[in-house]
Structure formats: C-alpha cells, structure tokens
Motif scaffolding. Sequence first.
Motif, PDB file in Angstrom:
ATOM      1  N   ASP A 175      93.286  84.598 -20.472  1.00 18.91           N
ATOM      2  CA  ASP A 175      94.658  84.848 -20.989  1.00 18.91           C
ATOM      3  C   ASP A 175      94.902  86.186 -21.315  1.00 18.91           C
ATOM      4  O   ASP A 175      95.639  86.542 -20.899  1.00 18.91           O
ATOM      5  CB  ASP A 175      95.381  83.577 -21.325  1.00 18.91           C
ATOM      6  CG  ASP A 175      95.358  82.417 -20.402  1.00 18.91           C
ATOM      7  OD1 ASP A 175      94.918  82.481 -19.234  1.00 18.91           O
ATOM      8  OD2 ASP A 175      95.689  81.272 -21.034  1.00 18.91           O
ATOM      9  N   ASP A 185     102.434  81.439 -22.277  1.00 17.71           N
ATOM     10  CA  ASP A 185     100.905  81.312 -22.082  1.00 17.71           C
ATOM     11  C   ASP A 185     100.735  80.239 -21.758  1.00 17.71           C
ATOM     12  O   ASP A 185      99.621  79.977 -20.975  1.00 17.71           O
ATOM     13  CB  ASP A 185     100.233  81.827 -23.267  1.00 17.71           C
ATOM     14  CG  ASP A 185     100.421  80.696 -24.672  1.00 17.71           C
ATOM     15  OD1 ASP A 185     101.544  80.638 -24.851  1.00 17.71           O
ATOM     16  OD2 ASP A 185      99.489  79.811 -24.684  1.00 17.71           O
ATOM     17  N   LEU A 219     101.293  80.043 -17.608  1.00 15.69           N
ATOM     18  CA  LEU A 219     100.728  81.089 -16.975  1.00 15.69           C
ATOM     19  C   LEU A 219     100.487  80.865 -15.355  1.00 15.69           C
ATOM     20  O   LEU A 219     100.892  81.460 -14.652  1.00 15.69           O
ATOM     21  CB  LEU A 219      99.500  81.835 -17.728  1.00 15.69           C
ATOM     22  CG  LEU A 219      99.117  83.080 -17.212  1.00 15.69           C
ATOM     23  CD1 LEU A 219     100.455  84.064 -17.581  1.00 15.69           C
ATOM     24  CD2 LEU A 219      98.183  83.457 -18.232  1.00 15.69           C
TER      25      LEU A 219
END
Length: 252
Positions: free
Chosen positions: A239, A117, A120
Amino acid sequence: MTEDGELIRRALRPEVRRYFEDYTPDEAFYPEKEGADPYFSITGRGDSGFYFGYHARIPSRQPPHGSVSVLRVTLPTEFLEERGHTFIHELALDMASQLPFASGHAGLALSTWTSVDGQLERLRPVIFRHPGFDIRDASIHDNLGSRLDGIHWLNFLGQPVLGELGGVAGLRARLHAPTITVRELDGERAVVTLGACPEAGDLALGQDLPAYRELAHVLERWQEPFPWSWLRREGRTNDEEELRRWWRRFLD
C-alpha cells in the motif's frame, strides 16, 4: 445570516477571547464554543457533504515545531454544480482573505468517513485514474509548518514560501501554461488558479492535467514529504509504495 453562519462568525471572531485554561473547572466541563476549544466543527444533516471544522493552536501555549492551525471546509459536488465554479472560487477567496494563512487550497477531494488506506481496493479505480482528486483529510495536517500539501485547483501561498519564490512576480515568471492565473492578495500572499473550474482529469483519456504538473514542478522544493510512514509500521509496504506513486503523480 443563518444561525449556523452566525455561530461560525462568533467562533472565528469572538467578542471576548477566552481559551480553555481561562475557564473555571465548572465551565471547562463543557466550555462554550467561543474560540476556546482547539477543535470546533459543524456538520450538515445526514450525509449532506457539508462540513466546517477549525483546529486551532492555543496561543498561550508553546506549540510543537511546525504546528499550525487548520481550517477545513467541505461542500458536496452537487453544491458546486448548483452554484457554479465562479461562486466557489469567490467563496474560497473571501474566506482566505480573512485568515493569516501560510498555505491553503481548494479543489476536488474524496471525503470519506474512514481512512483511504482502509478502502484502497474500493477507491483504487478513482484514485489512480483521476489525478485531480485529493484523498487526504485536511485535519491531519496540523504539523505542516510552512510546507505545502499538494497541488489543487486553487493554491494559496503565503510567507515564507511566496517570498522564497521571488514574490508574485517571481512566481508568475516560472509559470507558462495559458490556463494558470496568479492573483496577488493582501499581506504578501497569492492564489494560483489552475483553470476556470476544478478538473478530475482522466489518465485513460490522456487527460493528465498539464497545468497541475507544471505547478507541481515549480513548487516541488516546498512540498511536504510523503507522509504515510505509519504504513511501514503496519507492515503494509504494498500500500505504501502505491500511495507513494499517487503522492508524486504530478511529478513523475
């Protein structure tokens, strides 16, 4: 057997089983790796891509609900290219045959030092174009229980999931793609192989990995739910939604 290979063998099959609480205070300061430490790992030199890690429950303690032991092994793609997919396939089967697994897998993955994450933006072109790559660190799955963690090139199924599918015969009856094979293993277990070699796929070229999609729909009931609830706590809803779509890439 190499020195590292012998160390791995002793860790998985110690001659004398000792756990952390069995050590004296002096020993516990730096216990030997004899299957005592719930975290055990060997990493290749530098950025080699080789890794062996074992996260074990301590049998004498009551584990949290759904807690499982996790074995994680990574090999660089160069090793796959050098040895060939047949060698990797047999290596995975040999390792699995020695473990009382509930589930497991082998396939292509993006192994990164930091969480996906946080990267990303950099990884987005690969993650969302090539569905055959896994992006999760196996070490976070110690609360998986009997659920499954996605669809991969090799998919190892044990109990209770295989039994709920009707055993090997019931599983075979649900799968029809010519590139899918189901192999029965000892101990009421099986491995589902999706093609002769692992595939990354390429959505830009229409390669959406239909065999992977077929197995995903068969096993949807047993898949773990989307696991990144912590993204909501961080206020990263954009996200989260994007990663949720990735999570269901073989289902939607």
